[in-house]
Design a protein around this motif. Structure first.
Motif, PDB file in Angstrom:
ATOM      1  N   ASP A  20       0.817  -1.216   0.000  1.00 58.45           N
ATOM      2  CA  ASP A  20       0.000   0.000   0.000  1.00 58.45           C
ATOM      3  C   ASP A  20       0.850   1.266   0.000  1.00 58.45           C
ATOM      4  OD1 ASP A  20      -2.273   1.605   0.041  1.00 58.45           O
ATOM      5  OD2 ASP A  20      -2.407   1.575   2.232  1.00 58.45           O
ATOM      6  N   GLY A  23      -1.208   4.494  -0.317  1.00 56.43           N
ATOM      7  CA  GLY A  23      -1.828   4.848   0.964  1.00 56.43           C
ATOM      8  C   GLY A  23      -0.803   5.310   1.988  1.00 56.43           C
ATOM      9  N   MET A  87      -7.918  -1.028   5.323  1.00 59.37           N
ATOM     10  CA  MET A  87      -7.898  -0.139   4.156  1.00 59.37           C
ATOM     11  C   MET A  87      -9.311   0.323   3.792  1.00 59.37           C
ATOM     12  SD  MET A  87      -5.116  -2.258   1.912  1.00 59.37           S
ATOM     13  CE  MET A  87      -5.138  -1.284   0.419  1.00 59.37           C
ATOM     14  N   THR A  92      -6.566   2.837  11.416  1.00 55.15           N
ATOM     15  CA  THR A  92      -5.107   2.757  11.372  1.00 55.15           C
ATOM     16  C   THR A  92      -4.578   1.991  12.568  1.00 55.15           C
ATOM     17  OG1 THR A  92      -5.100   4.911  10.310  1.00 55.15           O
ATOM     18  CG2 THR A  92      -2.994   4.120  11.124  1.00 55.15           C
ATOM     19  N   ILE A 165      -6.233   9.544  -2.962  1.00 59.44           N
ATOM     20  CA  ILE A 165      -5.509   8.531  -2.186  1.00 59.44           C
ATOM     21  C   ILE A 165      -6.503   7.632  -1.453  1.00 59.44           C
ATOM     22  CG2 ILE A 165      -3.978   8.199  -0.182  1.00 59.44           C
ATOM     23  CD1 ILE A 165      -2.433  10.716  -1.189  1.00 59.44           C
ATOM     24  N   LYS A 169      -6.976   3.601  -2.020  1.00 56.93           N
ATOM     25  CA  LYS A 169      -6.816   2.729  -0.853  1.00 56.93           C
ATOM     26  C   LYS A 169      -8.019   1.790  -0.718  1.00 56.93           C
ATOM     27  CE  LYS A 169      -4.814   3.261   3.657  1.00 56.93           C
ATOM     28  NZ  LYS A 169      -4.289   4.147   4.640  1.00 56.93           N
ATOM     29  N   LYS A 170      -9.228   2.314  -0.910  1.00 59.08           N
ATOM     30  CA  LYS A 170     -10.450   1.505  -0.764  1.00 59.08           C
ATOM     31  C   LYS A 170     -10.551   0.461  -1.883  1.00 59.08           C
ATOM     32  CE  LYS A 170     -13.001   4.449   2.272  1.00 59.08           C
ATOM     33  NZ  LYS A 170     -12.018   4.275   3.301  1.00 59.08           N
ATOM     34  N   GLY A 173      -8.167  -2.195  -1.157  1.00 53.82           N
ATOM     35  CA  GLY A 173      -8.664  -2.917   0.016  1.00 53.82           C
ATOM     36  C   GLY A 173      -9.636  -4.017  -0.380  1.00 53.82           C
TER      37      GLY A 173
END
Length: 193
Positions: A20, A23, A87, A92, A165, A169-170, A173
């Motif tokens: 990632d 990310g 993600m 986090t 971003i 990321k999604k 994910g």
């Protein structure tokens, strides 16, 4: 040598999703601000060496402690599952400590951001499915991408923006979640046979 484009492409996508690097741009920018400079080349090379060594010796280390590759692959699939959820849901788990600014290129950049538990577990899981040379090519492709991102992280952040971003990321994910399910189902059967 049995190079297979489909295996290389899949392994590259899996590693790209787990590492990632897109990310991680906000973390990289934060490290650059603290340290003043990040050694992109050194960080990339060290991450590549760590990944290739673990890919080759990881299985032997597992045998030494009495763990089967499919057991590790199932554990890896579960870790990938949680990384994917992280993600998708935007949670986090990575905590920033008071790291030495001179070490920013190596810790937390190389470990745990690039060659962390997620990517190392993924390598062993991939080893259960794909040929060694295809995974090594996937590692090299990812290291080239990582190097390019580290070199251009400031420009990339301005270009993609926070929303860009987040969207990337999604998407990765969801892809990672599907791959985790596939790894889990194909290796869990091996444990019961």
């Amino acid at each position: 040598m049995n190079f297979n484009f489909k295996e290389i492409a899949t392994a590259t996508m899996v590693l790209f999703a787990v590492i990632d690097i897109i990310g991680g741009i906000p973390i990289i920018i934060g490290l650059r601000e603290k340290a003043g400079k990040i050694h992109s080349g050194k960080a990339s090379i060290i991450a590549m060496i760590v990944m290739i060594v673990f890919l080759i010796l990881g299985e032997k280390i597992l045998k030494l402690i009495g763990i089967d590759v499919s057991e590790f692959a199932v554990a890896g699939a579960l870790i990938l599952f949680f990384i994917a959820l992280e993600m998708i849901l935007g949670v986090t788990l990575f905590k920033e400590g008071d790291e030495n600014p001179n070490m920013a290129s190596y810790f937390p950049l190389v470990f745990p951001l690039l060659a962390g538990p997620g990517s190392l577990t993924t390598l062993i899981s991939l080893r259960a499915e794909y040929a060694l040379e295809n995974i090594i090519v996937a590692i090299v492709v990812n290291i080239i991408i990582i190097y390019a991102v580290l070199k251009t992280s400031g420009r990339l952040q301005r270009f993609l923006g926070t929303n860009g971003i987040a969207i990337i990321k999604k998407i990765f994910g969801v892809i990672l979640l599907a791959i985790a399910v596939k790894l889990f189902t194909s290796n869990i059967q091996g444990l019961f046979n």
